[in-house]
Design a protein around this motif. Structure first.
Motif, PDB file in Angstrom:
ATOM      1  N   ALA A   1      15.323   1.591   5.549  1.00 16.29           N
ATOM      2  CA  ALA A   1      14.203   2.514   5.759  1.00 16.29           C
ATOM      3  C   ALA A   1      13.087   1.878   6.560  1.00 16.29           C
ATOM      4  O   ALA A   1      12.870   0.655   6.516  1.00 16.29           O
ATOM      5  N   LEU A   2      12.382   2.732   7.296  1.00 16.72           N
ATOM      6  CA  LEU A   2      11.130   2.399   7.976  1.00 16.72           C
ATOM      7  C   LEU A   2      10.052   3.298   7.397  1.00 16.72           C
ATOM      8  O   LEU A   2      10.153   4.524   7.471  1.00 16.72           O
ATOM      9  N   ILE A   3       9.028   2.690   6.808  1.00 10.55           N
ATOM     10  CA  ILE A   3       7.899   3.427   6.242  1.00 10.55           C
ATOM     11  C   ILE A   3       6.662   3.081   7.057  1.00 10.55           C
ATOM     12  O   ILE A   3       6.310   1.905   7.195  1.00 10.55           O
ATOM     13  N   VAL A   4       6.024   4.086   7.634  1.00 13.51           N
ATOM     14  CA  VAL A   4       4.785   3.880   8.384  1.00 13.51           C
ATOM     15  C   VAL A   4       3.624   4.287   7.490  1.00 13.51           C
ATOM     16  O   VAL A   4       3.485   5.457   7.125  1.00 13.51           O
ATOM     17  N   HIS A   5       2.809   3.306   7.115  1.00 13.89           N
ATOM     18  CA  HIS A   5       1.718   3.532   6.165  1.00 13.89           C
ATOM     19  C   HIS A   5       0.436   2.946   6.736  1.00 13.89           C
ATOM     20  O   HIS A   5       0.362   1.740   7.004  1.00 13.89           O
ATOM     21  N   ASP A   6      -0.563   3.807   6.945  1.00 15.26           N
ATOM     22  CA  ASP A   6      -1.839   3.378   7.531  1.00 15.26           C
ATOM     23  C   ASP A   6      -1.629   2.607   8.828  1.00 15.26           C
ATOM     24  O   ASP A   6      -2.280   1.599   9.094  1.00 15.26           O
ATOM     25  N   GLY A   7      -0.675   3.092   9.636  1.00 15.55           N
ATOM     26  CA  GLY A   7      -0.425   2.496  10.941  1.00 15.55           C
ATOM     27  C   GLY A   7       0.408   1.238  10.935  1.00 15.55           C
ATOM     28  O   GLY A   7       0.698   0.677  12.000  1.00 15.55           O
ATOM     29  N   VAL A   8       0.822   0.764   9.755  1.00 14.40           N
ATOM     30  CA  VAL A   8       1.610  -0.462   9.642  1.00 14.40           C
ATOM     31  C   VAL A   8       3.069  -0.105   9.365  1.00 14.40           C
ATOM     32  O   VAL A   8       3.362   0.758   8.530  1.00 14.40           O
ATOM     33  N   PHE A   9       3.991  -0.789  10.055  1.00 17.71           N
ATOM     34  CA  PHE A   9       5.422  -0.561   9.871  1.00 17.71           C
ATOM     35  C   PHE A   9       5.933  -1.454   8.737  1.00 17.71           C
ATOM     36  O   PHE A   9       5.751  -2.673   8.760  1.00 17.71           O
ATOM     37  N   HIS A  10       6.600  -0.822   7.766  1.00 16.78           N
ATOM     38  CA  HIS A  10       7.243  -1.555   6.675  1.00 16.78           C
ATOM     39  C   HIS A  10       8.730  -1.219   6.716  1.00 16.78           C
ATOM     40  O   HIS A  10       9.097  -0.044   6.620  1.00 16.78           O
ATOM     41  N   THR A  11       9.583  -2.221   6.834  1.00 19.24           N
ATOM     42  CA  THR A  11      11.018  -1.986   6.929  1.00 19.24           C
ATOM     43  C   THR A  11      11.764  -2.752   5.845  1.00 19.24           C
ATOM     44  O   THR A  11      11.307  -3.784   5.359  1.00 19.24           O
ATOM     45  N   THR A  12      12.920  -2.215   5.466  1.00 17.66           N
ATOM     46  CA  THR A  12      13.817  -2.940   4.581  1.00 17.66           C
ATOM     47  C   THR A  12      14.452  -4.092   5.354  1.00 17.66           C
ATOM     48  O   THR A  12      14.368  -4.159   6.588  1.00 17.66           O
TER      49      THR A  12
END
Length: 289
Positions: free
Chosen positions: A268-279
Motif C-alpha cells: 500500500a501507498l498512503i498519502v497523509h498530510d502530503g507525506v508518502f507512506h509505503t509498505t
C-alpha cells in the motif's frame, strides 16, 4: 482478399472501449483473438452486475435484500461472504452492516440532504448457498465495484488474448504501466505502477461536501477519510484491493500502516498530510523503483 483481411481483423485485434458503470467510467482493453467480442462480453457482464448490485436502483437484488431482508442471488451471496470475512479480519472497521448510513451519506454528498448520517447500526447477516438473510440494511459498496472489475476481467480471458478492466480507481492486473492519480488536482501522477496484482485507490478527494466524504469507520462512529489518498495492490483480486483501500482510508495513520504491513498479499501507498507512506515492498510494484 479483402474478405480474408476483414476476417483476420475480426479474429485478431486491439479493442478499447469506455462506458459508464458504478457511477464512474469503466475502461476495457483487449488484445488478441476476438478482442472485440471479448470487450463486448466484459461490458455486458459489468452492466448486468451493476443492475443487480446497485443499492440505489429499486429493481436491484441488493435493494430487494435491504427492503425485504432476504434475497437469492449468487453474486450478492459471494460479496456478502467476503464482506463478513473482512469485517472479522479488520475487527469491524470494514463493516457491511451500514446500508442505511451509506444511503444517507450518499444523499448528503449529492446535496439532496442537509445533514450527514447520525449513528451506526448493528445486525445479523446469514448466508446459505445463494440465499442471504439480514435484519439490517447492508452496504456492499466497498466490494461491489471490485467484484464487477474481477468478473468483467474474467469475461476478457481466452486463449491468445490478454486485456484488463479499469473502473475508476479499481483495476484488474494491468497489462502495462498505470499511473496513480494525484489527489491534489494536478496532472502529475503519484507513482507509475508496473504490477501483475490488482489495484484500487480510495480517498476523500473525489467526492466530498463540507469536509465529509464517502469513507466511514463505524467502530469510532467517524465520517471521512483520514488521508488524502490510499492505493493498494492486492495479489488475491480487485475485490480485496477495493475493500482494503477503503479500510485503510478509514483508519488513523499508524493503524493503517500496521494493518497494511501485516496483511499477506498486499502492499500500500498512503498519502497523509502530503507525506508518502509505503509498505516494505510497495516499490517492487513501481515502474521507476
Amino acid at each position: 482478399m479483402m474478405g480474408s483481411l476483414a476476417s483476420l481483423t475480426e479474429r485478431f485485434g486491439d479493442t478499447r472501449r469506455e462506458f459508464d458503470c458504478c457511477d464512474t467510467t469503466f475502461r476495457v482493453h483487449a488484445t488478441g483473438i476476438r478482442a472485440d467480442t471479448a470487450v463486448t462480453a466484459a461490458r455486458d457482464t459489468a452492466e448486468s452486475l451493476e443492475a443487480q448490485l446497485n443499492a440505489f436502483d429499486e429493481a436491484s437484488a441488493v435493494t430487494h435484500l435491504n427492503r425485504e431482508g432476504e434475497v437469492v442471488n449468487d453474486h450478492v451471496a459471494r460479496i456478502v461472504c467476503r464482506g463478513l470475512e473482512y469485517n472479522d479480519r479488520t475487527e469491524g472497521v470494514f463493516d457491511i452492516h451500514q446500508g442505511r448510513v451509506e444511503q444517507e451519506l450518499k444523499t448528503f454528498l449529492r446535496g439532496d440532504s442537509e445533514t450527514p448520517p447520525a449513528g451506526f447500526d448493528t445486525g445479523i447477516v446469514r448466508v446459505s448457498g445463494s440465499q442471504v438473510t439480514t435484519d439490517v440494511e447492508l452496504d456492499l459498496n466497498g466490494l461491489a465495484k471490485g467484484y464487477i472489475v474481477d468478473r468483467a476481467s474474467e469475461a476478457l480471458a481466452g486463449l491468445g488474448r490478454r486485456g484488463f478492466v479499469s473502473g475508476g480507481g479499481d483495476m484488474s492486473p494491468p497489462t502495462g504501466p498505470v499511473a496513480i492519480e494525484s489527489p491534489y488536482g494536478d496532472d502529475t501522477p503519484l507513482k507509475i505502477l508496473d504490477t501483475d496484482w490488482s489495484v484500487a485507490t480510495s480517498g476523500g478527494y473525489r467526492r466530498s461536501r463540507n469536509g465529509t466524504d464517502h469513507i466511514y469507520d463505524s467502530t469510532t462512529e467517524s465520517l471521512g477519510s483520514r488521508h488524502e489518498s490510499v492505493t493498494v495492490v492486492a495479489r488475491r483480486d480487485c475485490m480485496e484491493a477495493d475493500a482494503l483501500a477503503t479500510t485503510l482510508a478509514a483508519l488513523p495513520l499508524d493503524e493503517a500502516r500496521q494493518l497494511a504491513a501485516e496483511w499477506d498479499g498486499l502492499e500500500a501507498l498512503i498519502v497523509h498530510d502530503g507525506v508518502f507512506h509505503t509498505t516494505a515492498r510497495f516499490d517492487t510494484h513501481v515502474m521507476d523503483a
